[in-house]
Design an enzyme around this catalytic site. Structure first.
Site, short mmCIF file in Angstrom:
data_model
loop_
_atom_site.label_atom_id
_atom_site.label_comp_id
_atom_site.label_asym_id
_atom_site.label_seq_id
_atom_site.Cartn_x
_atom_site.Cartn_y
_atom_site.Cartn_z
N LYS A 1 28.86 3.84 5.06
CA LYS A 1 28.31 3.02 6.14
C LYS A 1 27.09 2.21 5.67
CE LYS A 1 29.97 6.09 9.79
NZ LYS A 1 29.62 6.86 11.01
N TYR B 1 37.03 1.73 16.25
CA TYR B 1 36.39 2.82 17.01
C TYR B 1 36.77 2.79 18.50
CZ TYR B 1 33.23 4.27 13.19
OH TYR B 1 32.70 4.77 12.02
N PHE C 1 27.17 5.91 22.85
CA PHE C 1 26.82 5.45 21.52
C PHE C 1 27.71 4.30 21.02
CE2 PHE C 1 29.74 9.08 20.96
CZ PHE C 1 30.70 8.53 20.12
N THR D 1 29.08 15.71 11.99
CA THR D 1 28.56 14.39 12.38
C THR D 1 27.05 14.29 12.31
OG1 THR D 1 30.46 14.11 13.85
CG2 THR D 1 28.57 12.68 14.25
N ARG E 1 26.62 14.14 4.30
CA ARG E 1 25.74 13.81 5.43
C ARG E 1 24.41 14.57 5.35
NH1 ARG E 1 30.69 13.48 9.73
NH2 ARG E 1 30.96 11.22 9.71
N ASN F 1 24.86 8.29 9.79
CA ASN F 1 25.28 9.52 9.13
C ASN F 1 26.04 9.26 7.82
OD1 ASN F 1 27.61 8.59 10.27
ND2 ASN F 1 28.10 10.44 11.41
N HIS G 1 31.99 7.67 7.20
CA HIS G 1 33.07 8.05 8.13
C HIS G 1 34.18 8.68 7.31
CE1 HIS G 1 36.15 7.79 11.24
NE2 HIS G 1 36.96 7.39 10.27
N GLU H 1 44.27 4.97 9.79
CA GLU H 1 43.01 4.31 9.42
C GLU H 1 43.11 3.61 8.07
OE1 GLU H 1 39.80 7.12 9.85
OE2 GLU H 1 40.00 7.14 12.04
P1 CMP Z 1 32.05 8.64 12.70
O1 CMP Z 1 32.58 9.87 12.06
O2 CMP Z 1 32.23 7.35 11.98
O3 CMP Z 1 32.73 8.50 14.16
C1 CMP Z 1 32.10 7.83 15.23
C2 CMP Z 1 30.68 7.49 14.93
O4 CMP Z 1 29.89 7.28 16.07
C3 CMP Z 1 30.00 8.67 14.23
O5 CMP Z 1 30.49 8.84 12.95
C4 CMP Z 1 28.55 8.28 14.36
O6 CMP Z 1 28.17 7.24 13.46
C5 CMP Z 1 28.57 7.73 15.78
N1 CMP Z 1 28.23 8.77 16.75
C6 CMP Z 1 28.97 9.82 17.15
N2 CMP Z 1 28.33 10.56 18.07
C7 CMP Z 1 27.14 9.96 18.26
C8 CMP Z 1 26.03 10.22 19.09
N3 CMP Z 1 26.01 11.28 19.92
N4 CMP Z 1 24.98 9.38 19.03
C9 CMP Z 1 24.99 8.31 18.22
N5 CMP Z 1 26.02 8.00 17.39
C10 CMP Z 1 27.09 8.81 17.42
#
Ligand code: CMP
Length: 143
Positions: free
Chosen positions: A9, A49, A57, A91, A102, A112, A115, A126
């Protein structure tokens, strides 16, 4: 053989972590089959997404994921989805196991670092979203 999609990311790209993350991935036995570094268009981030649409979020995630270049990486390997998820960690970076991507490179739940696809079905979907099957020879995606 599974397929899984890794996205490095904008936060991890900006922090100069591409090489370390790809080294962790290949040392875990995962095989990169196609890779691209570029900015994502907002429309493709929204589509990618879409399962999160409506969550608090979601809109901030659109801004974050278009804020800088990402690395898109199609990976294969035995149990590639499980292997990548174990390597990446949960996450929320403060809760990720020590040594995971992470834990090492993520900072917040949003920023984070990476993905990773969450199931073999989503791995194929994907990878297909970003890479035409013809780009993935000889490890062609299942039809
Ligand atoms: P990812 O695994 O790419 O899947 C969805 C993304 O949304 C996640 O990683 C984070 O970057 C973001 N995300 C998921 N939950 C939250 C949250 N509670 N607050 C902010 N960002 C989030």
């Amino acid at each position: 053989m599974d397929w899984t999609l890794l996205i490095i990311k904008p936060d991890a790209v900006a922090a100069g972590r591409i090489g370390e993350i790809l080294a962790m991935v290949t040392q875990a036995g995962l095989r990169p089959m196609s890779m691209e570094m570029r900015y994502l268009a907002e429309a493709e981030v929204r589509a990618f997404y879409r399962v999160h649409q409506g969550k608090p979020f979601y809109e901030p995630l659109m801004t974050f994921m278009t804020s800088g270049p990402v690395v898109l990486c199609a990976l294969t390997g035995d149990d590639a989805v499980t292997a990548l998820r174990a390597l990446v960690g949960v996450t929320d970076p403060p809760h990720a196991a020590p040594g995971t991507v992470r834990a090492r490179f993520g900072t917040t739940t949003q920023k984070n670092a990476v993905h990773a696809s969450d199931s073999p079905e989503n791995g194929v979907a994907e990878v297909s979203f970003f890479f035409p099957a013809a780009c993935l020879l000889p490890g062609r995606l299942p039809a």
